[in-house]
Design an enzyme around this catalytic site. Structure first.
Site, PDB file in Angstrom:
ATOM      1  N   THR A  33       8.797  -0.033   1.843  1.00 58.28           N
ATOM      2  CA  THR A  33       7.932  -1.072   1.018  1.00 58.28           C
ATOM      3  C   THR A  33       7.508  -1.003  -0.373  1.00 58.28           C
ATOM      4  O   THR A  33       7.651   0.221  -0.819  1.00 58.28           O
ATOM      5  CB  THR A  33       7.327  -0.901   1.964  1.00 58.28           C
ATOM      6  OG1 THR A  33       5.934  -2.728   1.680  1.00 58.28           O
ATOM      7  CG2 THR A  33       6.136   0.087   2.070  1.00 58.28           C
ATOM      8  N   THR A  54       4.862  -2.595  10.896  1.00 58.25           N
ATOM      9  CA  THR A  54       5.143  -3.397   9.496  1.00 58.25           C
ATOM     10  C   THR A  54       3.822  -3.894   9.685  1.00 58.25           C
ATOM     11  O   THR A  54       3.001  -4.303  10.623  1.00 58.25           O
ATOM     12  CB  THR A  54       6.370  -4.672   9.816  1.00 58.25           C
ATOM     13  OG1 THR A  54       6.134  -5.005   8.649  1.00 58.25           O
ATOM     14  CG2 THR A  54       5.813  -5.090  11.000  1.00 58.25           C
ATOM     15  N   GLY A  55       2.929  -4.955   8.222  1.00 57.17           N
ATOM     16  CA  GLY A  55       1.943  -5.500   8.594  1.00 57.17           C
ATOM     17  C   GLY A  55       0.723  -4.059   7.793  1.00 57.17           C
ATOM     18  O   GLY A  55       1.326  -3.887   6.776  1.00 57.17           O
ATOM     19  N   ARG A 114      -3.004   2.216  -4.781  1.00 53.70           N
ATOM     20  CA  ARG A 114      -3.079   2.750  -3.218  1.00 53.70           C
ATOM     21  C   ARG A 114      -1.166   2.581  -2.186  1.00 53.70           C
ATOM     22  O   ARG A 114      -0.469   2.485  -2.845  1.00 53.70           O
ATOM     23  CB  ARG A 114      -3.252   1.519  -2.882  1.00 53.70           C
ATOM     24  CG  ARG A 114      -3.494   0.914  -1.644  1.00 53.70           C
ATOM     25  CD  ARG A 114      -2.412   0.150  -0.908  1.00 53.70           C
ATOM     26  NE  ARG A 114      -2.486  -0.462   0.521  1.00 53.70           N
ATOM     27  CZ  ARG A 114      -1.279  -1.044   1.365  1.00 53.70           C
ATOM     28  NH1 ARG A 114       0.269  -0.906   1.159  1.00 53.70           N
ATOM     29  NH2 ARG A 114      -1.547  -1.078   2.613  1.00 53.70           N
ATOM     30  N   THR A 147       7.462  -5.001   5.413  1.00 46.63           N
ATOM     31  CA  THR A 147       8.001  -4.301   4.794  1.00 46.63           C
ATOM     32  C   THR A 147       9.149  -4.072   6.246  1.00 46.63           C
ATOM     33  O   THR A 147       9.342  -4.423   7.181  1.00 46.63           O
ATOM     34  CB  THR A 147       6.966  -3.672   5.427  1.00 46.63           C
ATOM     35  OG1 THR A 147       5.844  -3.290   5.029  1.00 46.63           O
ATOM     36  CG2 THR A 147       7.468  -1.580   5.399  1.00 46.63           C
ATOM     37  N   SER A 191       8.865  -7.967  -0.868  1.00 48.32           N
ATOM     38  CA  SER A 191       8.081  -6.647  -0.019  1.00 48.32           C
ATOM     39  C   SER A 191       8.186  -5.762   0.074  1.00 48.32           C
ATOM     40  O   SER A 191       7.509  -4.479   0.497  1.00 48.32           O
ATOM     41  CB  SER A 191       7.726  -6.839   2.023  1.00 48.32           C
ATOM     42  OG  SER A 191       6.861  -8.472   1.743  1.00 48.32           O
TER      43      SER A 191
END
Ligand code: GLY
Length: 334
Positions: A214, A247-248, A224, A196, A94
């Site tokens: 990340t 994060t996420g 993106r 991340t 990641s």
């Protein structure tokens, strides 16, 4: 004109005196009413310092950061050293080298860094450079800008002496080729799919800094950009108050400006834990029933108090302070 200025000054002094009288205490002398209204009462000698906190099980990143902090180095040097560890780790899919690519097979990286003076640097959609966090720092220190993107970020990195390299590891390529068979995009953001690193530190002088880096959501659309390189979304530092990192699923963090929100909630008096909980619940309250989303925050305040919270079970954070060096499971909603 001179007289008018004097009258205005005297009036200001008068209201300041009244304010100080109202709130009492000689300890308040020296701070303006504005500072008093906006800055929580922090202990100059932070309770926990030095301290470093990182999202997920980033033990090695914390070790690198700790080495800097222990030797009296700055929080800024510490978070950069920490973030570089997963960036170079081919097994971390990641972040950096070995990160899972976008749909076209490009590994594109996002990162940002911020210091105790409020300076920030960021790169997004950066390809072929293993250490975007160090490029972000160069953006902060060597340019008049905050964010550089894409080809411009790459040209700047090369100019600064970074080397161009292939970041698509064999392992990541294999996973991507497998994904192409069904092309099913699931922006869930949990341990296996996405982790991340956001890393925050307070140094021996009590100064704060943060970094976030990340490769973004696996199999994202080409071009993106997520929350991680956006100051206030993926990470934010305000040396008067605290720092936060996310994060996420970046889209959810971006649309709530999550890290800035966590810091502002701390400014209003919430503890780092309460601030993370409120920021997570703002996202959670708006989720549609079919959305299976993970978002987690870590936060650190000027006293070295910390917190972490996530939507779903499974989010961990790693904390190093003088008497503790371990990872913890964060609290969660679902
Ligand atoms: N949180 C990182 C990303 O969504 O790209």
């Amino acid at each position: 004109m001179l007289l008018l200025t004097k009258v205005v000054k005297l009036n200001l002094l008068d209201s300041r005196r009244k304010f100080l009288k109202l709130f009492g205490g000689t300890a308040l002398v020296g701070l303006s009413p504005v500072q008093l209204a906006c800055t929580p009462n922090y202990n100059k000698d932070a309770l926990n310092k030095p301290l470093v906190i990182a999202t997920w099980n980033n033990y090695k990143a914390n070790e690198a950061a700790w080495e800097v902090l222990q030797n009296g180095g700055s929080a800024l040097d510490a978070v950069e050293a920490g973030a570089r560890i997963p960036e170079a780790d081919p097994n971390d899919q990641s972040v950096g080298y070995g990160g899972l690519p976008d749909r076209e097979g490009n590994v594109s990286l996002d990162a940002c860094i911020m210091d105790h003076l409020g300076n920030a640097g960021s790169v997004c959609y950066l390809k072929n450079i293993k250490h975007p966090i160090s490029v972000a720092r160069k953006v902060m220190e060597e340019t008049p800008h905050v964010i550089l993107a894409g080809d411009g970020a790459l040209a700047f990195a090369l100019e600064q002496g970074f080397e161009k390299e292939n970041l698509l590891s064999d392992q990541a390529k294999e996973k991507w080729l497998d994904w192409l068979k069904e092309k099913n995009y699931r922006p869930e953001g949990n341990r296996d799919q996405h982790d991340t690193i956001g890393i925050l530190a307070i140094d021996q002088k009590g100064n704060l800094a943060g970094a976030c880096t990340t490769s973004g959501m696996a199999y994202k659309m080409q071009g993106r950009v997520g929350d991680s390189p956006i100051i206030g979304a993926g990470m934010f530092v305000d040396n008067e108050v605290g720092a936060a990192a996310a994060t996420g699923v970046g889209e959810k963090v971006l649309t709530t400006l999550g890290s800035f929100l966590v810091v502002e909630l701390m400014r209003q008096g919430k503890s780092p834990q309460e601030a993370c909980e409120e920021a997570v619940s703002r996202i959670h309250r708006k989720l549609k029933s079919e959305e299976n989303i993970q978002v987690g925050y870590v936060a650190l305040d000027k006293n070295g108090r910390f917190g972490a919270h996530s939507i779903q079970k499974g989010f961990e954070y790693t904390l190093f302070k003088p008497e503790t060096k371990t990872k913890f499971a964060a609290s969660f909603i679902q």
